[in-house]
Design a protein around this motif. Sequence first.
Motif, PDB file in Angstrom:
ATOM      1  N   VAL A   1       0.845  -1.198   0.000  1.00 52.16           N
ATOM      2  CA  VAL A   1       0.000   0.000   0.000  1.00 52.16           C
ATOM      3  C   VAL A   1       0.878   1.244   0.000  1.00 52.16           C
ATOM      4  CG1 VAL A   1      -1.878   1.211   1.178  1.00 52.16           C
ATOM      5  CG2 VAL A   1      -1.743  -1.269   1.317  1.00 52.16           C
ATOM      6  N   LEU A   2       0.657   2.098  -0.991  1.00 50.36           N
ATOM      7  CA  LEU A   2       1.452   3.328  -1.106  1.00 50.36           C
ATOM      8  C   LEU A   2       0.520   4.530  -1.056  1.00 50.36           C
ATOM      9  CD1 LEU A   2       3.539   2.044  -4.116  1.00 50.36           C
ATOM     10  CD2 LEU A   2       4.430   2.346  -1.819  1.00 50.36           C
ATOM     11  N   CYS A   3       1.035   5.634  -0.547  1.00 52.87           N
ATOM     12  CA  CYS A   3       0.226   6.851  -0.481  1.00 52.87           C
ATOM     13  C   CYS A   3       0.391   7.617  -1.795  1.00 52.87           C
ATOM     14  CB  CYS A   3       0.675   7.700   0.702  1.00 52.87           C
ATOM     15  SG  CYS A   3      -0.059   9.332   0.701  1.00 52.87           S
ATOM     16  N   SER A   4      -0.725   8.091  -2.361  1.00 56.28           N
ATOM     17  CA  SER A   4      -0.663   8.780  -3.656  1.00 56.28           C
ATOM     18  C   SER A   4       0.032  10.132  -3.563  1.00 56.28           C
ATOM     19  CB  SER A   4      -2.074   8.983  -4.189  1.00 56.28           C
ATOM     20  OG  SER A   4      -2.773   9.844  -3.327  1.00 56.28           O
ATOM     21  N   VAL A   5       0.203  10.634  -2.329  1.00 56.45           N
ATOM     22  CA  VAL A   5       0.863  11.932  -2.156  1.00 56.45           C
ATOM     23  C   VAL A   5       2.347  11.741  -1.842  1.00 56.45           C
ATOM     24  CG1 VAL A   5       0.827  14.140  -0.928  1.00 56.45           C
ATOM     25  CG2 VAL A   5      -1.309  12.887  -1.304  1.00 56.45           C
ATOM     26  N   SER A   6       2.659  10.938  -0.805  1.00 57.42           N
ATOM     27  CA  SER A   6       4.064  10.790  -0.413  1.00 57.42           C
ATOM     28  C   SER A   6       4.797   9.680  -1.160  1.00 57.42           C
ATOM     29  CB  SER A   6       4.191  10.605   1.098  1.00 57.42           C
ATOM     30  OG  SER A   6       3.201   9.747   1.588  1.00 57.42           O
ATOM     31  N   GLY A   7       4.047   8.799  -1.853  1.00 54.82           N
ATOM     32  CA  GLY A   7       4.700   7.800  -2.698  1.00 54.82           C
ATOM     33  C   GLY A   7       5.497   6.756  -1.943  1.00 54.82           C
ATOM     34  N   VAL A   8       6.618   6.351  -2.537  1.00 56.07           N
ATOM     35  CA  VAL A   8       7.474   5.333  -1.927  1.00 56.07           C
ATOM     36  C   VAL A   8       8.242   5.962  -0.772  1.00 56.07           C
ATOM     37  CG1 VAL A   8       9.456   3.810  -2.311  1.00 56.07           C
ATOM     38  CG2 VAL A   8       7.662   3.976  -4.037  1.00 56.07           C
ATOM     39  N   GLN A   9       7.953   5.492   0.454  1.00 61.63           N
ATOM     40  CA  GLN A   9       8.621   6.030   1.638  1.00 61.63           C
ATOM     41  C   GLN A   9       9.674   5.037   2.134  1.00 61.63           C
ATOM     42  OE1 GLN A   9       4.513   6.476   2.972  1.00 61.63           O
ATOM     43  NE2 GLN A   9       5.149   8.312   4.029  1.00 61.63           N
ATOM     44  N   SER A  10      10.460   5.425   3.132  1.00 60.81           N
ATOM     45  CA  SER A  10      11.544   4.555   3.598  1.00 60.81           C
ATOM     46  C   SER A  10      11.018   3.202   4.052  1.00 60.81           C
ATOM     47  CB  SER A  10      12.306   5.229   4.733  1.00 60.81           C
ATOM     48  OG  SER A  10      11.406   5.543   5.783  1.00 60.81           O
ATOM     49  N   GLN A  11       9.825   3.215   4.687  1.00 58.11           N
ATOM     50  CA  GLN A  11       9.264   1.949   5.161  1.00 58.11           C
ATOM     51  C   GLN A  11       8.819   1.057   4.001  1.00 58.11           C
ATOM     52  OE1 GLN A  11       9.655   0.573   7.775  1.00 58.11           O
ATOM     53  NE2 GLN A  11       8.063  -0.917   8.170  1.00 58.11           N
ATOM     54  N   SER A  12       8.394   1.685   2.890  1.00 57.05           N
ATOM     55  CA  SER A  12       8.009   0.899   1.698  1.00 57.05           C
ATOM     56  C   SER A  12       9.236   0.137   1.193  1.00 57.05           C
ATOM     57  CB  SER A  12       7.514   1.801   0.560  1.00 57.05           C
ATOM     58  OG  SER A  12       6.727   2.856   1.034  1.00 57.05           O
ATOM     59  N   ILE A  13      10.407   0.794   1.256  1.00 58.03           N
ATOM     60  CA  ILE A  13      11.647   0.179   0.773  1.00 58.03           C
ATOM     61  C   ILE A  13      12.018  -1.012   1.656  1.00 58.03           C
ATOM     62  CG2 ILE A  13      14.112   0.578   0.351  1.00 58.03           C
ATOM     63  CD1 ILE A  13      13.327   3.539  -0.293  1.00 58.03           C
ATOM     64  N   THR A  14      11.872  -0.834   2.984  1.00 59.53           N
ATOM     65  CA  THR A  14      12.180  -1.918   3.930  1.00 59.53           C
ATOM     66  C   THR A  14      11.290  -3.125   3.676  1.00 59.53           C
ATOM     67  OG1 THR A  14      12.709  -0.239   5.583  1.00 59.53           O
ATOM     68  CG2 THR A  14      12.386  -2.471   6.399  1.00 59.53           C
ATOM     69  N   VAL A  15       9.983  -2.891   3.586  1.00 56.05           N
ATOM     70  CA  VAL A  15       9.034  -3.988   3.398  1.00 56.05           C
ATOM     71  C   VAL A  15       9.245  -4.647   2.029  1.00 56.05           C
ATOM     72  CG1 VAL A  15       6.588  -4.570   3.167  1.00 56.05           C
ATOM     73  CG2 VAL A  15       7.328  -3.044   4.981  1.00 56.05           C
TER      74      VAL A  15
END
Length: 240
Positions: A84-98
């Motif tokens: 799940v990604l936010c349409s405003v902030s996009g790929v965040q550091s936690q997205s990269i970890t997961v």
Amino acid sequence: TLSERILFYTGKIHEIHEVRGKDGVGAIMDSMDLEREKGITIQSAATYAMWGDFNINLIDTPGHVDFTIEVERALRVLDGAILVLCSVSGVQSQSITVDRQMKRYKVPRIAFINKMDRSGANYDRVAAQLKEKLGHHAVKLQYPIGAEDRFQGLIDLLSMKAFYFDGENGENVREEAIPADMLDEAKLRRDEMIEGIANVDDELGEAFLMDPGAINEEQLRAAVRRATIALKMTPVMCGS
């Protein structure tokens, strides 16, 4: 929040509560008092829901970086995941970890770009970040109708139909023809999608070379499934 919606739309629960709810109820998957108080998931929780003929086993994992080991434990048993990604902030550091964890356990995934109704929402930019930051072969299966406060629904590029969600909580799904002013763009995006899938799926690739116009929805769905399970592509969808 997402699990709460899945349970609501599949008829498993009959009302939606917010994660940091003013009513003090909190999300159904957050059972610990501390989770309800802080509005975050601390331990993974499992449930299931029926959607049509499909039984979906859902594991709600924490999103907070401090509880990343819980995500790791859940990923080892999953058949697939929704990133799940936010349409405003996009790929965040936690997205990269997961994402790194998912790659380690070879878990196929769908990317869902959430919060399309927030100001600054940009579907295409976030889909591009999947490629740039996470190295995914991202293929957009949907096209949003409007964005921010004008977000109305979405176009499914597989079936070439427009979907709108009416009612207080969007529980009444309305299927219509694609608005005339968006048809050309939808066709372009559909061709782009077919090309994206054909690049990683041999069977569709052959059909594409022989006659791209003859490719039907059934062939596309089968190809999306094959390529996703083989970890060759990430289907991208959107909503709010």
